[in-house]
Scaffold this motif. Structure first.
Motif, PDB file in Angstrom:
ATOM      1  N   SER A 139      62.725   2.873  28.513  1.00 37.51           N
ATOM      2  CA  SER A 139      63.267   4.249  27.868  1.00 37.51           C
ATOM      3  C   SER A 139      62.600   4.678  26.492  1.00 37.51           C
ATOM      4  O   SER A 139      62.500   5.772  26.169  1.00 37.51           O
ATOM      5  CB  SER A 139      64.922   4.206  27.459  1.00 37.51           C
ATOM      6  OG  SER A 139      65.535   3.964  28.694  1.00 37.51           O
ATOM      7  N   ASN A 140      62.137   3.527  25.776  1.00 36.34           N
ATOM      8  CA  ASN A 140      61.536   3.743  24.552  1.00 36.34           C
ATOM      9  C   ASN A 140      60.100   3.992  24.382  1.00 36.34           C
ATOM     10  O   ASN A 140      59.323   3.698  23.263  1.00 36.34           O
ATOM     11  CB  ASN A 140      62.249   2.752  23.342  1.00 36.34           C
ATOM     12  CG  ASN A 140      63.340   3.068  22.932  1.00 36.34           C
ATOM     13  OD1 ASN A 140      63.652   4.245  22.206  1.00 36.34           O
ATOM     14  ND2 ASN A 140      64.562   2.206  23.390  1.00 36.34           N
ATOM     15  N   GLY A 141      59.578   4.245  25.584  1.00 41.11           N
ATOM     16  CA  GLY A 141      58.024   4.241  25.836  1.00 41.11           C
ATOM     17  C   GLY A 141      57.214   3.324  26.158  1.00 41.11           C
ATOM     18  O   GLY A 141      55.973   3.103  25.877  1.00 41.11           O
ATOM     19  N   ALA A 142      57.761   2.017  26.437  1.00 42.09           N
ATOM     20  CA  ALA A 142      57.004   0.970  27.315  1.00 42.09           C
ATOM     21  C   ALA A 142      56.280   1.256  28.230  1.00 42.09           C
ATOM     22  O   ALA A 142      56.953   1.918  29.300  1.00 42.09           O
ATOM     23  CB  ALA A 142      57.750  -0.584  27.281  1.00 42.09           C
ATOM     24  N   LYS A 157      58.417  16.468  28.345  1.00 44.40           N
ATOM     25  CA  LYS A 157      59.692  16.547  27.388  1.00 44.40           C
ATOM     26  C   LYS A 157      60.609  17.556  27.992  1.00 44.40           C
ATOM     27  O   LYS A 157      61.796  17.549  28.002  1.00 44.40           O
ATOM     28  CB  LYS A 157      59.453  17.125  25.892  1.00 44.40           C
ATOM     29  CG  LYS A 157      60.404  16.896  25.004  1.00 44.40           C
ATOM     30  CD  LYS A 157      59.792  17.043  23.584  1.00 44.40           C
ATOM     31  CE  LYS A 157      60.713  17.510  22.678  1.00 44.40           C
ATOM     32  NZ  LYS A 157      60.065  17.728  21.356  1.00 44.40           N
ATOM     33  N   HIS A 158      60.084  18.799  28.427  1.00 44.09           N
ATOM     34  CA  HIS A 158      60.985  19.899  29.106  1.00 44.09           C
ATOM     35  C   HIS A 158      61.271  19.430  30.236  1.00 44.09           C
ATOM     36  O   HIS A 158      62.683  19.728  30.450  1.00 44.09           O
ATOM     37  CB  HIS A 158      60.053  21.140  29.146  1.00 44.09           C
ATOM     38  CG  HIS A 158      59.610  21.986  27.985  1.00 44.09           C
ATOM     39  ND1 HIS A 158      58.727  22.899  27.802  1.00 44.09           N
ATOM     40  CD2 HIS A 158      60.023  21.691  26.760  1.00 44.09           C
ATOM     41  CE1 HIS A 158      58.600  23.351  26.852  1.00 44.09           C
ATOM     42  NE2 HIS A 158      59.646  22.444  25.931  1.00 44.09           N
ATOM     43  N   LEU A 159      60.476  19.029  31.120  1.00 46.92           N
ATOM     44  CA  LEU A 159      61.132  18.530  32.762  1.00 46.92           C
ATOM     45  C   LEU A 159      62.339  17.467  32.519  1.00 46.92           C
ATOM     46  O   LEU A 159      63.303  17.570  33.234  1.00 46.92           O
ATOM     47  CB  LEU A 159      60.126  18.133  33.429  1.00 46.92           C
ATOM     48  CG  LEU A 159      59.305  16.945  33.353  1.00 46.92           C
ATOM     49  CD1 LEU A 159      59.995  15.544  34.139  1.00 46.92           C
ATOM     50  CD2 LEU A 159      57.797  17.038  33.981  1.00 46.92           C
ATOM     51  N   LEU A 160      62.020  16.658  31.713  1.00 46.53           N
ATOM     52  CA  LEU A 160      63.031  15.639  31.242  1.00 46.53           C
ATOM     53  C   LEU A 160      64.463  16.128  30.992  1.00 46.53           C
ATOM     54  O   LEU A 160      65.630  15.876  31.434  1.00 46.53           O
ATOM     55  CB  LEU A 160      62.788  14.452  30.139  1.00 46.53           C
ATOM     56  CG  LEU A 160      61.625  13.466  31.016  1.00 46.53           C
ATOM     57  CD1 LEU A 160      61.306  12.450  29.641  1.00 46.53           C
ATOM     58  CD2 LEU A 160      62.161  12.835  32.069  1.00 46.53           C
ATOM     59  N   LYS A 161      64.374  17.129  30.157  1.00 43.64           N
ATOM     60  CA  LYS A 161      65.615  17.700  29.447  1.00 43.64           C
ATOM     61  C   LYS A 161      66.097  18.596  30.404  1.00 43.64           C
ATOM     62  O   LYS A 161      67.349  18.656  30.692  1.00 43.64           O
ATOM     63  CB  LYS A 161      65.160  18.794  28.488  1.00 43.64           C
ATOM     64  CG  LYS A 161      66.225  19.113  27.476  1.00 43.64           C
ATOM     65  CD  LYS A 161      65.733  19.923  26.402  1.00 43.64           C
ATOM     66  CE  LYS A 161      67.014  20.517  25.542  1.00 43.64           C
ATOM     67  NZ  LYS A 161      66.524  21.234  24.255  1.00 43.64           N
ATOM     68  N   LYS A 162      65.383  19.437  31.340  1.00 43.03           N
ATOM     69  CA  LYS A 162      66.039  20.077  32.530  1.00 43.03           C
ATOM     70  C   LYS A 162      66.680  19.273  33.425  1.00 43.03           C
ATOM     71  O   LYS A 162      67.639  19.720  33.801  1.00 43.03           O
ATOM     72  CB  LYS A 162      64.926  20.822  33.164  1.00 43.03           C
ATOM     73  CG  LYS A 162      64.405  22.036  32.554  1.00 43.03           C
ATOM     74  CD  LYS A 162      63.130  22.818  33.211  1.00 43.03           C
ATOM     75  CE  LYS A 162      62.811  24.061  32.395  1.00 43.03           C
ATOM     76  NZ  LYS A 162      61.572  24.691  33.147  1.00 43.03           N
ATOM     77  N   LEU A 163      66.249  17.980  33.603  1.00 44.72           N
ATOM     78  CA  LEU A 163      66.787  17.378  34.668  1.00 44.72           C
ATOM     79  C   LEU A 163      68.001  16.372  34.058  1.00 44.72           C
ATOM     80  O   LEU A 163      68.506  15.479  34.706  1.00 44.72           O
ATOM     81  CB  LEU A 163      65.702  16.482  35.340  1.00 44.72           C
ATOM     82  CG  LEU A 163      64.721  17.259  36.259  1.00 44.72           C
ATOM     83  CD1 LEU A 163      63.538  16.106  36.473  1.00 44.72           C
ATOM     84  CD2 LEU A 163      65.224  17.819  37.317  1.00 44.72           C
ATOM     85  N   GLY A 164      67.970  16.377  32.770  1.00 43.38           N
ATOM     86  CA  GLY A 164      68.952  15.431  32.093  1.00 43.38           C
ATOM     87  C   GLY A 164      68.614  13.917  32.323  1.00 43.38           C
ATOM     88  O   GLY A 164      69.607  12.980  32.204  1.00 43.38           O
ATOM     89  N   LEU A 165      67.384  13.620  32.176  1.00 39.75           N
ATOM     90  CA  LEU A 165      66.938  12.338  32.199  1.00 39.75           C
ATOM     91  C   LEU A 165      66.276  11.954  31.077  1.00 39.75           C
ATOM     92  O   LEU A 165      65.673  12.724  30.115  1.00 39.75           O
ATOM     93  CB  LEU A 165      65.825  12.166  33.333  1.00 39.75           C
ATOM     94  CG  LEU A 165      66.252  12.489  34.809  1.00 39.75           C
ATOM     95  CD1 LEU A 165      64.996  12.692  35.539  1.00 39.75           C
ATOM     96  CD2 LEU A 165      66.996  11.454  35.318  1.00 39.75           C
ATOM     97  N   ARG A 166      66.574  10.519  30.434  1.00 35.81           N
ATOM     98  CA  ARG A 166      66.001  10.096  29.288  1.00 35.81           C
ATOM     99  C   ARG A 166      64.523   9.586  29.190  1.00 35.81           C
ATOM    100  O   ARG A 166      63.885   9.538  27.930  1.00 35.81           O
ATOM    101  CB  ARG A 166      66.960   8.849  28.801  1.00 35.81           C
ATOM    102  CG  ARG A 166      68.205   9.446  28.562  1.00 35.81           C
ATOM    103  CD  ARG A 166      68.780   8.204  28.343  1.00 35.81           C
ATOM    104  NE  ARG A 166      68.993   7.085  29.338  1.00 35.81           N
ATOM    105  CZ  ARG A 166      69.162   5.702  29.327  1.00 35.81           C
ATOM    106  NH1 ARG A 166      69.866   5.485  28.193  1.00 35.81           N
ATOM    107  NH2 ARG A 166      69.055   4.779  30.221  1.00 35.81           N
ATOM    108  N   SER A 167      63.902   9.211  30.426  1.00 37.86           N
ATOM    109  CA  SER A 167      62.499   8.697  30.241  1.00 37.86           C
ATOM    110  C   SER A 167      61.822   8.982  31.557  1.00 37.86           C
ATOM    111  O   SER A 167      62.185   9.222  32.671  1.00 37.86           O
ATOM    112  CB  SER A 167      62.860   7.014  30.183  1.00 37.86           C
ATOM    113  OG  SER A 167      63.014   6.747  31.383  1.00 37.86           O
TER     114      SER A 167
END
Length: 217
Positions: free
Chosen positions: A99-102, A191-201
């Protein structure tokens, strides 16, 4: 013989482990360890300055641990591939790291040949996970598929395209190359698509997309 060598930085607070890993990586002509750090604090400025192709990062280090180091590197704009190499298969560690970018999560007790193979795969832009970790991640992310196709329809064509590439395990750099756009543009779309889908990573997006495709089939 390939001219280009992939540059690798090792971050681990055990000198013996770094030495063993260096010897393992030296078996491959195309891999070159260009830097070593024994702590997160030491690793961050080196990562920003050297911009290696791959950073192999220990999770359980004294002082600044691997997750804090990973977060800080990503905050500082480090775009190197970062793969965690650890003894921990605890699901919260795995999900936290991804989730933190690994870009991968490998276990120290892996067979050396498999480990080397996974490291080489990571350098081609693939997400790499030890077999045991794939199971942990699948279980941790398995939640009711409440996201409907209506939410998928809220994505623009370009976002949809990028989501498909994420589901195939492509990195931002590779997606940018496929679509002939800049890395920065890909990042904004992700970033936009994660926000739209309510996903974190990205990994949640990939797992969700694969589940959607499975549901259709």
């Amino acid at each position: 013989m390939s001219e280009h060598k992939s540059s690798i930085m090792l971050v681990d607070d055990h000198p013996l482990l770094r030495k063993g890993l260096k010897q393992l990586l030296a078996l491959e002509d195309e891999l070159e360890v260009i830097a070593e750090a024994s702590s997160g604090a030491e690793a961050i400025p080196m990562a920003t300055e050297l911009d290696p192709d791959l950073i192999i990062l220990d999770l359980n280090m004294q002082g600044m641990d691997g997750i804090a180091t990973l977060k800080k590197m990503r905050d500082e704009g480090v775009t190197s591939r970062i793969v965690m190499l650890t003894v921990s298969d605890a699901d919260e560690d795995v999900v936290n790291a991804i989730s933190n970018g690994a870009d991968g999560y490998l276990l120290k007790d892996s067979d050396p040949e498999i480990l080397l193979d996974q490291i080489k795969r990571s350098l081609t832009g693939k997400m790499v996970l030890s077999e045991a970790i794939t199971q942990v991640l699948a279980t941790a992310l398995r939640r009711p598929a409440v996201k409907t196709s209506a939410e998928l329809n809220s994505l623009t064509n370009r976002e949809h395209e990028i989501l498909s590439f994420i589901a195939k395990g492509l990195s931002n750099k590779l997606i940018a190359r496929e679509l002939n756009i800049s890395d920065g543009t890909v990042k904004v779309h992700v970033k936009h698509l994660l926000k739209k889908l309510g996903l974190r990573s990205r990994v949640e997006a990939a797992v969700w997309m694969v589940n959607q495709q499975g549901a259709k089939g």
